[in-house]
Design an enzyme around this catalytic site. Structure first.
Site, PDB file in Angstrom:
ATOM      1  N   ARG A  49      21.206  47.530  24.225  1.00 43.38           N
ATOM      2  CA  ARG A  49      21.891  47.443  25.664  1.00 43.38           C
ATOM      3  C   ARG A  49      22.100  46.507  26.685  1.00 43.38           C
ATOM      4  O   ARG A  49      21.320  46.406  27.716  1.00 43.38           O
ATOM      5  CB  ARG A  49      21.575  48.565  26.653  1.00 43.38           C
ATOM      6  CG  ARG A  49      22.432  50.124  25.977  1.00 43.38           C
ATOM      7  CD  ARG A  49      23.700  50.638  26.051  1.00 43.38           C
ATOM      8  NE  ARG A  49      23.913  51.614  25.399  1.00 43.38           N
ATOM      9  CZ  ARG A  49      24.079  51.895  24.700  1.00 43.38           C
ATOM     10  NH1 ARG A  49      24.796  50.573  23.383  1.00 43.38           N
ATOM     11  NH2 ARG A  49      24.573  53.683  24.091  1.00 43.38           N
TER      12      ARG A  49
ATOM     13  N   SER B 150      25.695  57.419  30.701  1.00 53.27           N
ATOM     14  CA  SER B 150      23.869  57.754  30.172  1.00 53.27           C
ATOM     15  C   SER B 150      22.729  57.325  30.474  1.00 53.27           C
ATOM     16  O   SER B 150      23.330  55.586  31.328  1.00 53.27           O
ATOM     17  CB  SER B 150      23.232  56.911  28.967  1.00 53.27           C
ATOM     18  OG  SER B 150      24.254  57.369  28.130  1.00 53.27           O
TER      19      SER B 150
ATOM     20  N   GLU C 203      19.264  52.516  32.368  1.00 53.48           N
ATOM     21  CA  GLU C 203      20.824  51.949  31.744  1.00 53.48           C
ATOM     22  C   GLU C 203      21.792  51.750  32.682  1.00 53.48           C
ATOM     23  O   GLU C 203      22.577  50.619  32.470  1.00 53.48           O
ATOM     24  CB  GLU C 203      21.189  52.998  30.267  1.00 53.48           C
ATOM     25  CG  GLU C 203      22.515  52.861  29.973  1.00 53.48           C
ATOM     26  CD  GLU C 203      22.804  52.943  28.292  1.00 53.48           C
ATOM     27  OE1 GLU C 203      24.283  52.946  28.423  1.00 53.48           O
ATOM     28  OE2 GLU C 203      21.726  53.106  28.257  1.00 53.48           O
TER      29      GLU C 203
END
Length: 305
Positions: free
Chosen positions: A157, A206, A288
């Site tokens: 990520r 998310s 995130e």
């Protein structure tokens, strides 16, 4: 170029203040000319589809750039897909499948190809880095550059790209596949996602990265010990609310604009979740969802002991 352009309608969470300046280039030449002529002290923020983003209530200073129709081309040849940065991930997956190329992992990822490259998006054990060949981008100074895998700094990520670099095109490698089989695979992925995630709510995907360091694989042997949702559940924060924000009762790693939330509500609830998880587990959750812009104020819940 617009001044004080409202940004909340351009984000999935529908929150946030305006852009001081807002620009949609018509093509690559237009983008380069604008950036090269921009005063160096003016910050630049590239905005994708707003799917993985909280824009704070005070808005964004400087110039917000959003790519449009001039950057949504798609070409498929051999085992390669050349995709404009403005192409939605889901659309890229569907068109690739029709061309007999397997980019099915993109089907359930919200956002655009440019954003997927910038954050190394992935799911079901596949990441954009696994397919990445090169990207075209424009620097803050208006120069066109080519980025190779070693230039990206891919991690879970994450990439090492400067925040004001504008990705304009991405080239991916893809394995061949039968179009009907690929379509069926994507339908299965969609059904699995809709059964476990609040896809009908206003979310940003998310909220926190998995401390495990990888996304869900979708396999029966997948472990949940260090998944963000599991840690949030154990800390008692599934369904928690702050103002109009809520951690989804359906999936506790999804922040939801449940009832007229402000950006301060959403970010404040996320910070409370991080504190609870730290207190309970001694593990620090990393955002995130990208948070940008200026707050109007600090949420009062965050000032309490």
């Amino acid at each position: 170029m617009e001044s004080n352009r409202p940004l909340a309608p351009l984000t999935w969470l529908r929150v946030g203040g305006p852009a001081e300046r807002f620009f949609m280039p018509k093509d690559l030449e237009d983008l380069c000319a604008t950036l090269s002529g921009l005063a160096p002290e003016i910050p630049v923020f590239p905005l994708g589809l707003g799917s993985n983003l909280i824009i704070r209530d005070g808005g964004i200073r400087g110039l917000v750039i959003r790519l449009g129709r001039g950057f949504n081309g798609m070409e498929f040849s051999g085992d390669r897909a050349v995709l404009g940065a403005a192409v939605p991930d889901a659309q890229a997956a569907k068109r690739a499948a029709m061309a007999g190329l397997d980019l099915t992992f993109l089907r359930t990822i919200p956002g655009s190809i440019g954003g997927a490259a910038r954050m190394n998006a992935g799911c079901y054990g596949s990441y954009l880095a696994d397919h990445f060949l090169e990207a075209q981008a424009v620097t803050r100074q208006g120069e066109v550059v080519t980025l190779l895998p070693q230039d990206m700094g891919f991690a879970y990520r994450h990439t090492d790209l400067p925040p004001d670099l504008v990705i304009t095109r991405v080239t991916l490698a893809a394995a061949p596949g039968d179009p009907e089989a690929l379509a069926a695979k994507m339908e299965e992925q969609l059904a699995r996602r809709d059964a476990s995630q609040p896809t009908r709510d206003r979310t940003a995907g998310s909220t926190f990265r998995n401390p495990a360091g990888f996304s869900s694989t979708g396999r029966a042997d997948d472990t949940h010990e260090l998944k963000a949702w599991s840690l949030i559940d154990a800390a008692g924060m599934r369904g928690a609310r702050l103002g109009g924000a809520q951690m989804s009762p359906m999936h506790s790693n999804f922040l939801v604009n449940a009832e007229g939330a402000t950006a301060a509500d959403l970010e404040g609830l996320g910070e409370l979740v991080r504190k609870k998880v730290w207190d309970f587990h001694g593990i620090e959750l990393i955002w995130e969802v990208q948070r940008v812009g200026d707050p109007l104020s600090v949420h009062p819940e965050l000032t309490k002991d």
